[in-house]
Design a protein around this motif. Structure first.
Motif, PDB file in Angstrom:
ATOM      1  N   SER A   1       8.152   2.978  -3.009  1.00 52.93           N
ATOM      2  CA  SER A   1       7.835   1.874  -3.408  1.00 52.93           C
ATOM      3  C   SER A   1       8.927   0.793  -3.482  1.00 52.93           C
ATOM      4  O   SER A   1      10.221   1.486  -3.041  1.00 52.93           O
ATOM      5  CB  SER A   1       6.641   1.473  -4.080  1.00 52.93           C
TER       6      SER A   1
ATOM      7  N   HIS B   1      -0.888   4.017  -7.145  1.00 52.72           N
ATOM      8  CA  HIS B   1      -0.158   4.641  -5.841  1.00 52.72           C
ATOM      9  C   HIS B   1      -0.448   5.819  -5.399  1.00 52.72           C
ATOM     10  O   HIS B   1      -0.826   6.298  -4.476  1.00 52.72           O
ATOM     11  CB  HIS B   1       1.218   4.185  -5.549  1.00 52.72           C
TER      12      HIS B   1
ATOM     13  N   HIS C   1       0.524   1.333 -12.904  1.00 53.54           N
ATOM     14  CA  HIS C   1       0.921   0.937 -11.317  1.00 53.54           C
ATOM     15  C   HIS C   1       1.153   2.253 -10.562  1.00 53.54           C
ATOM     16  O   HIS C   1       0.486   2.355  -9.457  1.00 53.54           O
ATOM     17  CB  HIS C   1       1.659   0.052 -11.208  1.00 53.54           C
TER      18      HIS C   1
ATOM     19  N   ASP D   1       0.969  -3.024  -2.476  1.00 53.93           N
ATOM     20  CA  ASP D   1      -0.037  -3.176  -3.674  1.00 53.93           C
ATOM     21  C   ASP D   1      -1.548  -3.755  -3.320  1.00 53.93           C
ATOM     22  O   ASP D   1      -1.500  -4.308  -2.335  1.00 53.93           O
ATOM     23  CB  ASP D   1       0.837  -4.273  -4.675  1.00 53.93           C
TER      24      ASP D   1
HETATM   25 ZN    ZN Z   1       3.422  -0.881  -5.771  1.00 53.22          ZN
END
Ligand code: ZN
Ligand code: KG4
Length: 344
Positions: A136, A115, A111, A300
């Protein structure tokens, strides 16, 4: 070649299609913010259930918007971690099942790598090597990016991530979830200079960060002053200034230490306009360049996962592994872990 990207690690269902030559063809995003706001934070079981409801319609919609069918897709990328275990499993299971049915590879994506690569979705993008600040809700880190897949963590948050500190302080100020953007709006009404918050760990060498003390500082300030709307705005202003300044000091240090001249800022907190203003000013002053994803790709989304998947596909980092695997806790500098841990 074209890749579908699926993101279900937390409270957003994101699906996108990325074309090797044409770039992003479509992207669909459902935010669960409303669903969780009544509880003051993400409820993992509700998040998983909502992903289950939204994921297939989102994939269909992404194909429709791009005017493509399954025959046009070469791989399916999904977020394998870090994130909420149940939520991750929705994307992983759907990703692997579709890949099996369509006879194409499934690509597990980190993940935070999504980003990190999200500024690459823009026309004005950094070239390698560069420093990335990933800020984040779950993680905050400063990473040296040599090329796709070659990442070195230079520093990270030792307790709360920057976004988490925003959300917790917002809650103390009586704001809804997610608090980051709401705190930003409240801070616009704040008076500069009434309160001064500390810049944690900036007097020590190194690039690690700590934000949980700022939340406590906010709690104490709230307790010891009149709880009127101007005071809340002034506290929001001082808190935001402290977070932005701390990130700025650490990133300037990272640029100095590495001699790099480019920095990319990504993750939910990078949507913060005050943070962007500070980085624009700093980079102008020191002759460096700063890059951001567009606002909707800070938080996201499926586009960053589709983009990261395309890079894996181009590098032939595919396998015909049928095991469905998620890694809820997964450091970004151990990105190869998923291949090594796979069970055939
Ligand atoms: Zn995220
Ligand atoms: O990257 P992200 O969507 O999810 C994680 O991977 O954690 O980041 C979400 C975080 C939340 O904590 C949210 O409050 C914060 O990003 N955020 C902001 C802003 N927009 C989102 N924080 C400050 N200012 C904003 N404008």
């Amino acid at each position: 070649m074209r890749v579908i990207g699926i993101e279900t690690s937390c409270d957003e269902t994101g699906v996108a299609i990325y074309d090797e030559e044409k770039g992003l063809l479509s992207h669909v995003l459902y935010s669960q913010a409303k669903l969780h706001s009544q509880y003051g934070g993400v409820v993992p079981e509700l998040a998983s259930r909502d992903h289950i409801k939204k994921i297939i319609p989102s994939i269909k919609q992404a194909l429709l918007e791009a005017q493509l069918t399954k025959k046009d897709i070469n791989a399916i990328a999904y977020t394998a971690g870090p994130g909420l275990a149940g939520a991750l499993l929705v994307g992983a299971t759907i990703g692997h099942s579709i890949a099996y049915a369509w006879n194409i590879p499934a690509l597990p994506i980190h993940h935070m790598e999504g980003h990190l690569l999200s500024p690459m979705l823009e026309d004005i993008r950094p070239s390698f090597p560069f420093i990335a600040l990933l800020a984040s809700g779950g993680h905050t880190m400063i990473v040296a990016v040599k090329s796709v897949g070659r990442y070195k963590i230079l520093g990270e948050s030792l307790d709360d991530a920057a976004g988490e500190a925003f959300d917790k302080t917002a809650k103390l100020l009586g704001l809804d979830y997610p608090g980051g953007p709401l705190l930003f709006h409240l801070a616009k009404k704040g008076n500069p200079g009434r309160f001064k918050f500390p810049r944690p760990m900036t007097n020590q060498p190194g690039l690690d960060m700590s934000f949980s003390g700022l939340k406590t500082f906010a709690a104490n300030t709230i307790r010891s002053h009149r709880n009127d709307s101007q005071t809340r705005a002034d506290i929001a202003y001082a808190f935001q200034e402290a977070i932005c300044d701390t990130l700025l000091i650490k990133c300037e240090r990272a640029l100095q230490q590495t001699g790099m001249k480019s920095i990319a800022i990504a993750g939910g907190v990078s949507a913060n306009k005050q943070l962007r203003k500070s980085f624009d000013k700093l980079t102008k002053k020191i002759g460096a360049k700063v890059y951001y994803p567009r606002t909707e790709f800070c938080t996201d989304n499926g586009a960053m996962i589709a983009y990261a998947g395309m890079q894996k596909l181009k590098n032939n980092e595919t396998s015909n592994n049928l095991s469905i695997q998620t890694i809820p806790r997964w450091p970004i500098d151990q990105i190869k872990l998923i291949q090594e841990n796979s069970i055939n």
